[in-house]
Scaffold this motif. Structure first.
Motif, PDB file in Angstrom:
ATOM      1  N   GLU A 117       0.822  -1.204   0.000  1.00  0.00           N
ATOM      2  CA  GLU A 117       0.000   0.000   0.000  1.00  0.00           C
ATOM      3  C   GLU A 117       0.856   1.253   0.000  1.00  0.00           C
ATOM      4  O   GLU A 117       0.555   2.242  -0.690  1.00  0.00           O
ATOM      5  CB  GLU A 117      -0.938   0.000   1.216  1.00  0.00           C
ATOM      6  N   VAL A 151       2.190   1.882  -3.440  1.00  0.00           N
ATOM      7  CA  VAL A 151       1.180   2.465  -4.323  1.00  0.00           C
ATOM      8  C   VAL A 151       1.061   3.964  -4.086  1.00  0.00           C
ATOM      9  O   VAL A 151       1.021   4.766  -5.042  1.00  0.00           O
ATOM     10  CB  VAL A 151      -0.179   1.769  -4.129  1.00  0.00           C
ATOM     11  N   ALA A 193      -5.040  -1.833  -7.130  1.00  0.00           N
ATOM     12  CA  ALA A 193      -4.603  -0.436  -7.238  1.00  0.00           C
ATOM     13  C   ALA A 193      -3.308  -0.324  -8.032  1.00  0.00           C
ATOM     14  O   ALA A 193      -3.140   0.606  -8.835  1.00  0.00           O
ATOM     15  CB  ALA A 193      -4.431   0.156  -5.845  1.00  0.00           C
ATOM     16  N   ARG A 238      -4.112  -0.924 -11.770  1.00  0.00           N
ATOM     17  CA  ARG A 238      -4.751   0.242 -12.377  1.00  0.00           C
ATOM     18  C   ARG A 238      -3.727   1.341 -12.658  1.00  0.00           C
ATOM     19  O   ARG A 238      -3.771   2.004 -13.690  1.00  0.00           O
ATOM     20  CB  ARG A 238      -5.857   0.775 -11.456  1.00  0.00           C
TER      21      ARG A 238
END
Length: 572
Positions: A523, A526, A557, A560
């Motif tokens: 996370e 990202v 995520a 994408r």
């Protein structure tokens, strides 16, 4: 084979247990049920032994693969329907109550006393949390295996210890340990069973018995327990974790304060076993304050109860060693979670007395039987009927608290209004249902009660973000990250909030600083990639997205982000 007519007593205990707790079949997932059962991939496929055996249980705080396997079996049978899990808990509790009758009778209790013990165990309101919360199954399963281990050990001793009897005892011990930690006490309970029950308290007979395979049984049980400890520390990571202050403040307290508070908790537990009212769904830090004065009333009561139990043990050692075994059974199984021996994960919870209460119920039944022997024969059944009539409504009332998350959270706040944890739980429930104003009230109350509470700060910031109050969210998250720089969810949310405010350089600084503490956080990578992209550093952003995918393959995520970069990159 059941002892005499104990099968009738076992049936009665099982039926009463079912009647007492069958209403929980209408309830849903609450509290720890969601992360441990509903959202746990290891608890969904009973054939995925690798995940079940190698995944830490209860968020890494424990290692209970057999309990997790039963959750997976439920999921395979009926999917995510919570009623199936609750019905299984009720059936297991009924089985445990029946076993109390059978084991008590096998270990020498009169049939009437054994039946009374099982009946008391079946309807005891203090068992509400263990039965009504799905994760309480760990308590019930462990109790069943511990009782079966006692039964197998008594049978093996009387049969001359065939190797299949040794294997049966070892299997029960292992199954108990893989259900919950209480079963480690069998290392002590089995020799006590031989000394106080099989050998009638005779040390000479006990010493002579060590020349048989009895000593081999002890060795095998110790070996099984040792292997479990190694697996628990290696897979469960329990050795690397430490209880949070809101869960158990005395885990961090000096030894004298820990022992005084633990004795107070022991007195509270004993009181609830005798008079199960009032029952609480929450016993977090503020509910039971730490004791630092040995002359305080709570300390004196705790010390007095402990001395009373010791005096009772001495008296039983002189008169009735079978009853002494059940007292020591309750004490030994309680010791694992008592904080008297080593700090435990929680200060107190009613589910923790589930297994110790079996010993207390047998003791109470023996006392009722002794009273009846000096009076009319009908005194014992009448007294038992009065207790059952009083306890069943208490259990019905107590179990309603566990109906759903909102009811439980509101009950936690009502029972413990000074508990930051209770207000935080209620705040999360409101936030989940979209009641953001009410959520903020509860979360701010939790922060006021415990300014260092990471989860309340984090959730309050998320609510502010959801309402578009990015500056207020940023203020809380900066406070959180300053206090706990290794708390990666806070850093991720702060970096995202900085991006919301149009500050990609600050977002990048936050993500890169936090990455020093959380090197395996996909996370954070990202958020770092998004900040780099916003700064026009597309190659570095692509590398960060790719690193996130290496850390968490399939992360949506990151995929994408890479797709957006690919669309922008000119062909050829």
């Amino acid at each position: 084979m059941l002892v005499g007519s104990s099968r009738l007593g076992a049936l009665l205990a099982g039926l009463l247990a079912t009647a007492t707790f069958a209403g929980t079949a209408r309830y849903g997932f609450v509290y720890d049920d969601r992360p441990v059962v509903e959202a746990n991939p290891a608890a969904h496929d009973p054939t995925d032994w690798r995940a079940i055996l190698l995944t830490p249980s209860w968020g890494g705080a424990a290692y209970r693969p057999l309990t997790v396997w039963t959750f997976a079996a439920n999921h395979a049978l009926h999917g995510p329907w919570p009623g199936g899990y609750h019905l299984t808990n009720v059936a297991l509790h009924a089985g445990a109550a029946a076993l109390v009758v059978v084991v008590a009778a096998r270990l020498g209790a009169p049939l009437a006393a054994a039946t009374i013990a099982g009946v008391l165990f079946a309807v005891h309101p203090v068992h509400t949390e263990a039965v009504a919360s799905i994760v309480g199954r760990a308590e019930i399963l462990c109790a069943i295996w511990v009782l079966l281990a006692l039964l197998a050990h008594a049978r093996g001793g009387r049969a001359g210890w065939r190797w299949r009897d040794v294997a049966a005892v070892a299997g029960c011990v292992l199954a108990g340990l893989l259900s919950k930690e209480y079963a480690v006490t069998l290392v002590v309970l089995l020799p006590l069973l031989d000394l106080l029950v099989i050998d009638g308290g005779s040390r000479a007979r006990f010493a002579a018995g060590l020349g048989t395979r009895r000593l081999a049984v002890y060795a095998v049980v110790a070996l099984v327990a040792g292997g479990w400890l190694v697996a628990r520390h290696a897979i469960g990571r329990a050795a690397a974790l430490w209880p949070q202050p809101w869960m158990n403040p005395i885990a961090h307290a000096p030894v004298p304060e820990r022992l005084l508070t633990a004795l107070d908790v022991q007195a509270r537990a004993a009181a609830l076993l005798a008079v199960p009212h009032p029952l609480r769904p929450d016993y977090s830090a503020e509910t039971i304050p730490v004791i630092d004065d040995p002359a305080s009333p709570r300390a004196l009561v705790g010390i007095g109860v402990a001395l009373g139990l010791v005096a009772l043990g001495v008296a039983l050692a002189r008169r009735e060693t079978r009853a002494l075994f059940w007292l020591l059974f309750a004490a030994a199984t309680w010791s694992v979670v008592s904080n008297l021996v080593v700090p435990s994960w929680v200060l107190f919870a009613e589910r923790l007395v589930y297994l110790p209460s079996a010993g207390a119920c047998v003791l109470a039944a023996l006392a009722v039987g002794a009273l009846a022997s000096r009076a009319r024969w009908w005194v014992a059944p009448l007294l038992t009927a009065v207790i059952v009539t009083a306890w069943m409504p208490l259990a019905w009332r107590a179990q309603r608290v566990w109906r759903d998350e909102r009811t439980l959270a509101q009950a936690m706040v009502a029972a413990s209004p000074q508990s930051a944890h209770a207000h935080h739980v209620l705040g999360r429930v409101y936030a989940k249902s979209g009641e953001l104003d009410r959520a903020l009230v509860e979360l701010e109350r939790a922060i006021a009660l415990d300014p260092a509470g990471t989860d309340a700060l984090y959730d309050a910031a998320l609510v502010h973000r959801a309402r578009g109050r990015y500056a207020e969210a940023r203020r809380l998250l900066r406070r959180l990250v300053r206090q706990f720089p290794s708390y990666s969810p806070g850093a991720v949310a702060l970096a995202a909030t900085e991006l919301d405010l149009g500050r990609p350089a600050r977002a990048l600084a936050v993500a890169e600083h936090a990455a020093w503490y959380a090197t395996r956080s996909a996370e954070l990578q990202v958020e770092r990639a998004l900040a780099l992209d916003a700064l026009g550093r597309e190659d570095e952003a692509r590398a960060a997205f790719e690193r996130a995918l290496r850390l968490a393959p399939g992360m949506a995520a990151a995929r994408r982000g890479l797709a957006r970069l690919a669309v922008r990159t000119p062909a050829g």
